[in-house]
Enzyme design. Sequence first.
Site, PDB file in Angstrom:
ATOM      1  N   SER A 178       0.919  31.353 -31.102  1.00  0.00           N
ATOM      2  CA  SER A 178       0.966  32.287 -32.220  1.00  0.00           C
ATOM      3  C   SER A 178       0.396  31.670 -33.504  1.00  0.00           C
ATOM      4  CB  SER A 178       2.391  32.801 -32.398  1.00  0.00           C
ATOM      5  OG  SER A 178       2.708  33.728 -31.382  1.00  0.00           O
ATOM      6  N   LEU A 179       0.907  32.081 -34.675  1.00  0.00           N
ATOM      7  CA  LEU A 179       0.288  31.659 -35.930  1.00  0.00           C
ATOM      8  C   LEU A 179       0.403  30.160 -36.186  1.00  0.00           C
ATOM      9  CD1 LEU A 179       1.111  34.528 -38.437  1.00  0.00           C
ATOM     10  CD2 LEU A 179      -1.121  33.910 -37.487  1.00  0.00           C
TER      11      LEU A 179
ATOM     12  N   TYR B 111       2.094  38.555 -30.824  1.00  0.00           N
ATOM     13  CA  TYR B 111       2.198  37.212 -31.388  1.00  0.00           C
ATOM     14  C   TYR B 111       3.071  37.250 -32.635  1.00  0.00           C
ATOM     15  CZ  TYR B 111      -1.248  38.162 -35.148  1.00  0.00           C
ATOM     16  OH  TYR B 111      -1.906  38.653 -36.258  1.00  0.00           O
ATOM     17  N   CYS B 112       3.536  36.076 -33.038  1.00  0.00           N
ATOM     18  CA  CYS B 112       4.415  35.965 -34.214  1.00  0.00           C
ATOM     19  C   CYS B 112       4.094  34.651 -34.900  1.00  0.00           C
ATOM     20  CB  CYS B 112       5.876  36.062 -33.792  1.00  0.00           C
ATOM     21  SG  CYS B 112       6.359  34.882 -32.502  1.00  0.00           S
ATOM     22  N   GLY B 113       5.113  33.853 -35.191  1.00  0.00           N
ATOM     23  CA  GLY B 113       4.879  32.553 -35.801  1.00  0.00           C
ATOM     24  C   GLY B 113       4.759  31.441 -34.781  1.00  0.00           C
TER      25      GLY B 113
END
Length: 293
Positions: free
Chosen positions: A274-275, A246-248
């Site tokens: 993600s975030l 995951y990332c942003g």
Amino acid sequence: MTSAQLPPLVDAAWLQDHLGDPGLVVIDSTTHLPIPEDGPYTPESGALAYAAEHIPGALFADLLTDFADPSDPQPWTAADHQRFAAAAGALGIGDGATVVIYSQHDVFWATRLWWQLRLEGFDDAVVLDGGLPAWKNAGGELTDAVSTPTPRAFVGDRRPGLIRSTAQVAAALDDPGVLLVNVLDEPTYRGEVNTYARNGHIPGSINFPVAGLLDPETGTLRPVEELRVEFERAGLLDDGRTVVTYCGGGIAATGVAWALALAGRDDVGVYDGSLTAWTADPELPLVTGSSPR
């Protein structure tokens, strides 16, 4: 060209040799994401950049519209299979096609479309190593002429194991068989940067920054054998756990999934929201500090 002739990663020289081959579809997936030092980001379509210059014969895939779910509040959330198939088929992606994807700056917009194609059951696609900058450095021709696609029927079955929802990630927080991987830079992972609604990372997730995949001077992928050593050290290869990146917003996360596939592991899941999605819910936990690995 047949899919058996398509290498797992292509460089500018290979594309120059094969540009114009029957069945080859070149896709520009450029998207802009100006990221401030502190605060939220606003994505922008790369359509104007494509119109100004692109590889001859390349077609444009708009990841913010045609390949995204218009009903989701998060940008570029993966479209459902039917919408994706219609958009891909309109660009000539389907049976008999081999696809080379590039971006004009950040390679991870290309890996995003690569991942979406694999998610929907299409495997005859690769990323142009180094993207348009590498093409220019190799003396590749550029044009502003817009090509007309030859539509194909896109047929494929979605692979649900390659995507995760917020609910699925939350349900697996205490599952020792799932390894969550945050691919953002270390300060963001540690919670020192105010990019999202709340700071920090998902509990239990390790940090493996996606930027480390690339040669900082050329923007091309570092040797896969080097990366394999680092993946093994981080527990991302053959340790029996399911890996979810995951990332942003689900873009950079596909970069690590792509590199892991090149290293031999093609079953990595991507947390699409993600975030951006996780931090929007104040009930979901976040922690700060260094990576546990």
